[in-house]
Design a protein around this motif. Structure first.
Motif, PDB file in Angstrom:
ATOM      1  N   CYS B 287       0.824  -1.211   0.000  1.00  0.00           N
ATOM      2  CA  CYS B 287       0.000   0.000   0.000  1.00  0.00           C
ATOM      3  C   CYS B 287       0.855   1.257   0.000  1.00  0.00           C
ATOM      4  CB  CYS B 287      -0.910   0.009   1.215  1.00  0.00           C
ATOM      5  SG  CYS B 287      -1.938   1.467   1.309  1.00  0.00           S
ATOM      6  N   VAL B 288       0.558   2.142  -0.919  1.00  0.00           N
ATOM      7  CA  VAL B 288       1.262   3.410  -1.069  1.00  0.00           C
ATOM      8  C   VAL B 288       0.700   4.445  -0.110  1.00  0.00           C
ATOM      9  CG1 VAL B 288       2.054   4.990  -2.855  1.00  0.00           C
ATOM     10  CG2 VAL B 288       1.212   2.775  -3.506  1.00  0.00           C
ATOM     11  N   GLN B 289      -0.429   4.081   0.514  1.00  0.00           N
ATOM     12  CA  GLN B 289      -1.112   4.985   1.424  1.00  0.00           C
ATOM     13  C   GLN B 289      -1.484   6.273   0.713  1.00  0.00           C
ATOM     14  OE1 GLN B 289       1.003   5.040   5.162  1.00  0.00           O
ATOM     15  NE2 GLN B 289       1.287   2.824   5.108  1.00  0.00           N
ATOM     16  N   ASN B 291      -4.532   6.850  -0.570  1.00  0.00           N
ATOM     17  CA  ASN B 291      -5.945   7.161  -0.335  1.00  0.00           C
ATOM     18  C   ASN B 291      -6.789   7.279  -1.589  1.00  0.00           C
ATOM     19  OD1 ASN B 291      -5.320   7.136   2.326  1.00  0.00           O
ATOM     20  ND2 ASN B 291      -6.015   9.214   2.782  1.00  0.00           N
ATOM     21  N   ARG B 292      -6.271   6.806  -2.709  1.00  0.00           N
ATOM     22  CA  ARG B 292      -7.113   6.827  -3.908  1.00  0.00           C
ATOM     23  C   ARG B 292      -8.385   6.026  -3.681  1.00  0.00           C
ATOM     24  NH1 ARG B 292      -2.162   7.519  -6.191  1.00  0.00           N
ATOM     25  NH2 ARG B 292      -2.031   8.516  -8.238  1.00  0.00           N
ATOM     26  N   CYS B 293      -8.245   4.930  -2.941  1.00  0.00           N
ATOM     27  CA  CYS B 293      -9.408   4.073  -2.692  1.00  0.00           C
ATOM     28  C   CYS B 293     -10.441   4.781  -1.825  1.00  0.00           C
ATOM     29  CB  CYS B 293      -8.966   2.766  -2.040  1.00  0.00           C
ATOM     30  SG  CYS B 293      -7.937   2.997  -0.589  1.00  0.00           S
ATOM     31  N   SER B 309      -8.442   2.707   2.679  1.00  0.00           N
ATOM     32  CA  SER B 309      -7.014   2.926   2.852  1.00  0.00           C
ATOM     33  C   SER B 309      -6.634   2.853   4.325  1.00  0.00           C
ATOM     34  CB  SER B 309      -6.588   4.256   2.242  1.00  0.00           C
ATOM     35  OG  SER B 309      -7.375   5.294   2.740  1.00  0.00           O
ATOM     36  N   GLU B 312      -5.906  -0.634   5.173  1.00  0.00           N
ATOM     37  CA  GLU B 312      -4.574  -1.116   4.791  1.00  0.00           C
ATOM     38  C   GLU B 312      -3.492  -0.487   5.668  1.00  0.00           C
ATOM     39  OE1 GLU B 312      -4.251  -3.573   3.059  1.00  0.00           O
ATOM     40  OE2 GLU B 312      -5.875  -3.675   1.607  1.00  0.00           O
ATOM     41  N   CYS B 358      -7.046   0.946  -7.038  1.00  0.00           N
ATOM     42  CA  CYS B 358      -5.764   0.827  -6.347  1.00  0.00           C
ATOM     43  C   CYS B 358      -4.621   0.598  -7.331  1.00  0.00           C
ATOM     44  CB  CYS B 358      -5.811  -0.298  -5.325  1.00  0.00           C
ATOM     45  SG  CYS B 358      -4.216  -0.497  -4.519  1.00  0.00           S
ATOM     46  N   PRO B 359      -3.612   1.452  -7.302  1.00  0.00           N
ATOM     47  CA  PRO B 359      -2.526   1.319  -8.266  1.00  0.00           C
ATOM     48  C   PRO B 359      -1.662   0.086  -8.017  1.00  0.00           C
ATOM     49  CG  PRO B 359      -2.063   3.088  -6.722  1.00  0.00           C
ATOM     50  CD  PRO B 359      -3.455   2.631  -6.446  1.00  0.00           C
ATOM     51  N   VAL B 360      -1.755  -0.485  -6.835  1.00  0.00           N
ATOM     52  CA  VAL B 360      -0.855  -1.594  -6.554  1.00  0.00           C
ATOM     53  C   VAL B 360      -1.575  -2.926  -6.387  1.00  0.00           C
ATOM     54  CG1 VAL B 360       0.781   0.001  -5.510  1.00  0.00           C
ATOM     55  CG2 VAL B 360      -0.820  -1.226  -4.042  1.00  0.00           C
ATOM     56  N   ASN B 362      -4.303  -3.826  -4.551  1.00  0.00           N
ATOM     57  CA  ASN B 362      -4.819  -4.235  -3.243  1.00  0.00           C
ATOM     58  C   ASN B 362      -6.311  -4.519  -3.300  1.00  0.00           C
ATOM     59  OD1 ASN B 362      -2.342  -3.988  -2.147  1.00  0.00           O
ATOM     60  ND2 ASN B 362      -2.741  -2.089  -1.025  1.00  0.00           N
TER      61      ASN B 362
END
Ligand SMILES: Cc1cc2nc3c(=O)[nH]c(=O)nc-3n(C[C@H](O)[C@H](O)[C@H](O)COP(=O)(O)OP(=O)(O)OC[C@H]3O[C@@H](n4cnc5c(N)ncnc54)[C@H](O)[C@@H]3O)c2cc1C
Ligand SMILES: Cc1cc2nc3c(=O)[nH]c(=O)nc-3n(C[C@H](O)[C@H](O)[C@H](O)COP(=O)(O)OP(=O)(O)OC[C@H]3O[C@@H](n4cnc5c(N)ncnc54)[C@H](O)[C@@H]3O)c2cc1C
Ligand code: SF4
Ligand code: SF4
Lengths: 254, 685, 315
Positions: B287-289, B291-293, B309, B312, B358-360, B362
């Motif tokens: 998680c990039v943290q 907060n897009r989610c 977020s 996560e 989520c860009p990664v 998750n």
């Protein structure tokens, strides 16, 4: 604490109820647990959780399909389940109460709970009858039971939010209207687990000879005449108002 | 360049750093491995490679926040470049005579052109990095972008609440700035022969600070020495995502979006963190943290205490405290106390927006479903409305407390017979769904679907009382046992029927029949009615007689048709054929905004205050239409029975009756084809 | 054995409930058909029993029985029944009558007809119309034997027919209060705070048709005149015109009053879920196709404001 919960398997009123002869056509209805029984089971399990003891759930198996309700009770926390194998879907409350009290007699119950009423209690509810047959006192409309030693504090509801508190010595029978907490949900996987592992004790029906002699004879059963539509009050607003007031007065509501 | 003593110190430091880094990653990997098994992944090398490419081009972050994403992309390229720069710096330090300034002309046989190109790229990237980092630091610390904060009612790890994330960002930000400046300075101090045209930034610094032998050493140590500390630190900070997110992307869910993982047989669902599958333990490290989610979460929008977020982030902090810190016992705190509040758990609409954005890669939503699963098993007191729905589903096979036999009642009221697919063979088995079968507001539309199918000569039938709720939302509420029971009931019914394909009116049923029934051996061809209708029109079996140019319409993509199953085109194509004036809402297709009904929310007995997602959506539609002329009737088109209910309600509650009307697409098709409700149609009792 | 009819009346806080009068009225009719007497039975002290139109009244005037006690009431009535050998014993199918009727039936062996909506004499014997299965079916039943117990749903018969005056014969309680296993401890009064709409017998329920907060007052006035309480559909509550405690429906409260008078509510299923089992539903709505008319017992296509104001004048 030894608590016995007497349950009732009744035709589901979610569907329209077909009639055959002068009674419900029991072959084409689904049987479900009386909704108030869920509260009496919950009340029993709550007491067990607070002071310990065992909860036995017992019911009359009218159509051979009671097991599911019993497994549900186990999943909710009952310790033991018993069915009276009657196989008579038309058995009325008197007969069921008689069979139940015969079976409960030897169980050494401190408290017997039943749902306060059921939608098919045409001849009365089983709770007070079990009390009469077992010579125990009965209290209905119960909204909470707290066990303390050999007596219990029982709250009974009246209308309008009013109620009263009673001290009842054990053993007694209570007609539960609502448990202090909404009946818990038993996840289906747990119920299925119970279905696989638990044993349902079977008891033959007995003791009904005398109640069979005094039946409440059913002459006819039929759906009430409903139009499916409101009876429309016609006229101007003033006339409508007058008719509504008249209607309310005639029903003692104004 | 370095003295022998310096070299020894460097090597000792490097080995120590490698040790700490190794320990860091080992701890992480151990902790990931403690998670439960995840569905098996196929062809891992290929998907890792694929993920690598995605990361290289930073594709996945562009799903939201375009400008910031572009800056992030620069930052990413900058850091990649810096990996090489650092390597060169180390070589410069250790290898005598290895010096890249002035095109590396002091190195024998150096490819001057290449070195100059490298120097230029590194120099420009250095400047860019400084700018990009500054932008991100300004965003977090000066502008205080709200997107990086959480609602007050969201459960947060105390450390996060105390600003742990910000400290982490600041540490890394300051490191990057110092590292970059020191690197450039270490070159600037070496420019003894004046400016190097391929190092404009270094030359500029040289013009200020001049040349200094000591400076070179100090700057080198600041730049590279720091790395020896920061790399082990990274493995313990939120910036692990540098390493973990590409891996996570490579190992991302391969099953269809609409297929939930099957819970474990023993202790299903998740009470503690390591009850989650290892994949979803990994999620928190990836998680990039960002907060897009949270931005796209309808529950969060509605003011509910849910933030995917935060879920996560909390998982991540919990793991950190337990593995790197001295609190291994924290992992024995239930997730509902440490990671997400029960109320938040029950606010999720399972709209999939968080997972999609989520860009990664998750899947916070999947955690929520797992937590629900265990809460149900553990006897958590669930919302009374949900409980009633589940109880009715268990006894009646529908959530509306209606008798089974009433399911096909609408069909018996039709002016033509509707086949019973369990009694005679049909080509299309129409799985009607609960709402469309029982809700008086929706039944007219259900009947209209039947009429159009009939008119189009479609050989179809329904299963009458043999149909049970498909179980889509039951599964998402976490009641797996009941879901299985419903699947068994439906599979038994399908077994009695002969059909070629299934058509559904309800996107929720569509999803589970298509994606989850195969888990239970039910592999069918499943179509949504929009596809079936489109086909009937395209094949000329239904003819459009009236073009509906008097309507100005917008379309809401239902989560379970659109985002979950990519059913974007059929409804739009239909609308185009009908000749309406079409306006697309800003949030459409993949980015559609949930109506708020899914995942059991429509069953909830308690309704929270605040602007409901559906209300917000109606406003969005009206803004889309703009003020303009009101000559045309403005319509909000839906293709889901639940939407019909949610949005009709929202039009009323936002006071927009008369301005916008909610219609099912079937009503428009019927109008265009020229079918009307028969005057003699018996009225529903 | 007699052909008399015993009516077990109910009272609380010194007042008799309506169903008591309803039953007395009905009992008179039945008694004359059976050639017996309608006897009102009052158990407990602290109440004046001279209010019934019965042929006679028996008052077991014992202060120890003033508060309802199912065990004591059951024993008192059982003793009375043994002594009087009536043809019919009538109870209200209420939270108190329910406790005793079925018990008495099991004790005495006399059949019980519960949920009674109507009772009549046909060819010298009793026929009861009962509402079975939550109202899904009506049953005609004939209790057989020497004595029948009938438990009547409240609101089945007119109240006026039972009101009147007959001096009572006072009797002592045959029950030793000390030997009882059920003991009354204390009364529980309704909780404070906002009214509990689930406990109200009459509700005037308003929907979005009410138009605005300023109009809620009209509904309050009407409710007051009817002795009712105002409840509402969700939009009214969402708009903040009434507190959430007044919301009826799926996401509100489930109510089951004797009267549910609906003003400007369309009848969405979410609302119906909360009120469809009300005993009498009257809907006023300007839209003659409003779905509520499929559920209400009585309806009027009219403007709620005009109707409410006209009703206020008449009340
Ligand atoms: C199984 C069950 C389920 C119920 N479910 C619901 C429900 O879902 N929702 C709901 O709102 N209610 C519910 N109730 C309560 C119900 O509405 C009534 O309170 C109950 O059915 C009896 O109603 P009643 O009007 O016949 O008697 P009530 O009017 O309730 O009489 C109760 C007792 O109080 C005394 N009393 C009350 N009012 C007066 C008065 N004005 N003057 C003199 N004495 C009085 C009487 O002596 C009587 O014995 C339920 C009750 C039962 C038993
Ligand atoms: C998940 C969910 C849960 C819900 N839960 C609930 C709930 O618990 N309770 C609830 O009530 N709703 C609930 N709803 C909302 C429900 O769907 C309806 O929107 C709501 O019940 C409509 O309220 P209403 O009848 O007051 O308004 P409307 O449907 O707008 O009806 C107003 C009516 O007033 C009539 N009218 C207007 N002016 C006048 C006048 N001057 N005189 C007479 N009549 C007039 C109109 O003809 C119309 O029929 C829920 C909705 C959802 C989606
Ligand atoms: S699935 Fe939707 S509602 Fe649930 S957490 Fe994700 S974005 Fe929020
Ligand atoms: S879960 Fe994904 S979208 Fe949400 S904050 Fe983490 S990286 Fe961003």
């Amino acid at each position: 604490m030894n608590i016995v919960v007497a349950i009732k398997h009744i035709p589901s009123i979610a569907d329209d109820l077909p009639v055959k002869g002068n009674n419900v056509d029991f072959d084409s209805v689904d049987f479900v647990l009386n909704e108030w029984d869920e509260h009496s089971i919950e009340q029993a399990v709550l007491i067990k959780e607070s002071v310990g003891g065992t909860v036995t759930v017992i019911g009359v198996d009218l159509i051979g399909e009671l097991d599911n309700a019993l497994h549900l009770a186990l999943a909710k926390g009952a310790d033991k389940v018993v069915k009276i194998t009657a196989d008579d879907p038309a058995a009325d409350s008197h007969m069921q109460a008689k069979w139940l009290s015969e079976a409960i007699k030897g169980m050494g119950a401190n408290m017997v709970f039943a749902g306060v009423q059921a939608s098919n209690d045409l001849d009365g509810q089983i709770g007070p009858m079990i009390a009469a047959y077992l010579d125990m006192p009965y209290i209905g409309g119960v909204s909470s039971v707290e066990a303390n030693g050999d007596s219990a504090t029982v709250n009974k509801e009246f209308a309008g939010g009013a109620g009263a508190k009673y001290a009842v010595s054990m053993p007694f029978v209570a007609g539960v209207q609502s448990a202090p907490k909404p009946p818990r949900y038993a996840p289906v996987s747990k119920v299925r687990q119970m279905a696989q592992s638990a044993t349902v004790e079977k008891v033959a029906p007995s003791g009904d000879a005398d109640v069979r002699e005094r039946p409440l004879r059913i002459l006819k059963m039929a759906p009430p005449v409903v139009t499916g539509h409101a009876e429309m009050i016609e006229g101007s607003s003033k006339e409508v108002a007058a008719k509504i007031v008249e209607l309310l007065k005639s029903k003692g509501l104004a | 360049m370095l003295t022998t003593i310096e070299k020894i110190i460097f090597i000792v430091l490097a080995i120590t750093a490698a040790g700490f880094t190794f320990h860091g990653f080992k701890t992480i990997i151990d902790s990931i491995r403690k998670g439960r098994p995840a569905p098996e992944l196929k062809n891992i090398p290929a998907s890792l490679l694929n993920a690598g490419v995605k990361v290289l081009f930073q594709q996945t972050i562009f799903k939201a926040r375009k400008v910031l994403s572009a800056i992030h992309m620069g930052l990413f390229f900058g850091l990649i470049t810096y990996a090489i720069v650092n390597l060169m710096d180390v070589l410069e330090g250790l290898v005598p005579g290895f010096d890249l300034v002035y095109g590396g002309k002091h190195i024998p046989n150096a490819p001057t052109g290449l070195v100059n190109a490298f120097n230029l790229i590194a120099d420009v990237m250095s400047m860019f990095l400084l700018i990009a980092i500054t932008v991100f630091l300004v965003r977090r610390f000066i502008v205080k972008d709200k997107a990086l904060t959480y609602r007050d009612n969201v459960l947060l790890n105390p450390k996060v609440k105390a600003g742990g994330q910000a400290r982490d960002s600041l540490t890394v930000g300051v490191f990057v700035i110092m590292h970059v400046v020191a690197h450039v300075l270490s070159q600037a101090y070496r420019l003894t022969e004046g400016a190097d045209p391929f190092m404009p930034f270094a030359s500029f610094l040289n013009s200020i600070f001049g040349v200094s032998e000591t400076g070179v050493h100090v700057a080198w140590w600041v730049s590279i020495g720091w790395v020896m500390f920061i790399v082990p630190y990274l493995s313990r900070s939120k910036h692990t995502h540098f390493f973990m997110s590409p891996i996570n992307l490579g190992l991302a869910k391969q099953n269809p979006r609409g297929q939930l993982d099957t819970p474990a047989k023993v202790d299903p669902g998740a009470k503690f963190l390591h009850d989650l599958s290892w994949k979803r333990v990994l999620d928190s490290y990836a998680c990039v943290q960002c907060n897009r989610c949270q931005d796209v979460c309808p529950a969060n929008f509605y003011g509910r205490p849910l933030s995917p977020s935060a879920l996560e982030v909390n998982k991540r902090y919990l793991l950190k405290e337990a593995t790197f810190g001295s609190h291994p016992d924290r992992l024995l705190v239930p997730l509902t106390e440490s990671v997400i509040s029960p109320e938040a758990v029950w606010s999720c609409t399972t709209c999939y927006a968080c997972v999609r954005v989520c860009p990664v890669g998750n899947e916070p939503m999947a955690d929520i479903v797992d937590i629900r699963r265990r809460m149900l098993i553990d006897g958590y007191e669930i919302d009374s409305g949900v409980q009633n729905a589940l109880q009715s589903l268990a006894t009646n096979g529908n959530w509306m407390s209606k008798g089974k036999r009433l399911r096909g009642r609408w069909a018996k009221e039709m002016e033509f017979p509707v086949k019973n697919a369990t009694e005679e063979p049909v080509e299309h088995l129409w799985f009607v769904g609960d709402t469309a079968s029982f809700d008086e507001r929706v039944i007219p539309n259900t009947k209209m679907v039947a009429r159009l199918f009939n008119q189009g000569g479609l050989d179809f039938g329904i299963m009458y009382q043999n149909e049970s709720n498909s179980g889509n939302d039951v599964r998402r509420v976490g009641e797996e046992g009941l879901f299985e029971q419903l699947v068994e009931q439906n599979m038994a019914a399908f077994g009695k029927a002969q059909f070629k394909q299934i058509v559904t009116t309800d996107p929720h049923s569509f999803n589970t029949l298509k994606n989850e029934y195969p888990q239970f051996g039910g592999t069918f061809e499943v179509k949504h009615y929009t596809v079936t209708l489109l086909k009937l029109i395209e094949e000329g079996k239904l003819t459009i007689k009236n073009k509906l140019s008097n309507y100005k319409v917008t379309f809401h993509d239902p989560c379970y048709l659109g985002r979950y199953n990519g059913g974007f085109t059929a409804p739009r194509k239909l609308l185009e054929l009908l000749g309406v004036e079409f306006h697309e809402m800003p949030r459409n297709c993949e980015n559609s905004f949930c109506c708020g009904a899914g995942g059991g929310q429509i069953w909830m007995g308690k309704v929270a205050p605040g602007e409901r997602p559906a209300e917000n959506r109606i406003k969005e539609a009206l803004t889309t239409f703009g003020e303009g002329s009101n000559a045309k009737t403005q319509l909000f088109i839906v293709t889901c029975p639940k939407d019909m209910i949610m949005y009709s309600d929202a039009v009323k509650t936002t006071g927009n009756e008369g301005k916008i009307e909610v219609r099912d697409i079937i009503q428009l098709v019927a109008e265009a084809v020229g079918i009307e409700e028969p005057i003699h149609a018996p009225v529903a009792a | 054995m007699s052909n008399d009819i015993l009516v077990i009346t109910e009272h609380m806080d010194g007042k008799f409930s309506d169903v008591s009068f309803e039953m007395v009225g009905k009992a008179k009719e039945l008694a004359s058909a059976l050639g017996g007497q309608a006897v009102a039975v009052v158990v407990g002290g602290g109440v004046s029993s001279n209010v019934f139109a019965s042929d006679s009244t028996i008052h077991i005037d014992d202060a120890a029985l003033s508060n309802f006690n199912p065990e004591a009431y059951g024993k008192v009535i059982e003793a009375l029944v043994k002594e009087k050998s009536p043809k019919v014993v009538m109870f209200g199918w209420t939270v108190t009558g329910m406790d005793v009727a079925a018990w008495l039936s099991a004790r005495t062996g006399a059949p019980l007809a519960a949920y009674a909506k109507d009772v009549r004499v046909e060819g010298g014997s009793l026929v009861v119309s009962s509402q079975a299965y939550g109202g899904k079916l009506m049953a005609e039943v004939a209790p057989e034997g020497d004595m029948a117990i009938v438990a009547c749903l409240a609101g089945s018969f007119p109240v006026e027919a039972g009101q009147g005056s007959t001096a009572g014969t006072t009797m002592a309680s045959p029950v030793d209060a000390g030997s009882l296993k059920v003991k009354f401890v204390e009364a529980i009064k309704p909780a404070g705070g906002d009214v509990d709409i689930t406990a109200q017998a009459k509700l005037v329920s308003i929907g979005r048709g009410i138009g605005g907060k300023e109009n809620v007052e009209l509904a309050e006035e009407l409710a007051k005149a009817l002795g009712a309480t105002v409840s509402a559909s969700r939009p009214v509550v969402d708009a903040g015109w009434l507190p959430r405690t007044r919301q009826v429906g799926k996401s509100g409260l489930k109510v089951k009053p004797k009267l549910y008078l609906m003003l400007g509510i369309s009848g969405a299923p979410e609302h119906l879920e909360g009120m469809k089992s009300a005993e009498l539903i009257i809907a006023v709505n300007t839209d003659k196709k409003a779905p509520i008319f499929n559920v209400a017992h009585y309806g009027a296509t009219a403007d709620l404001f005009e109707v409410a104001e006209a009703m206020l004048e008449l009340l």
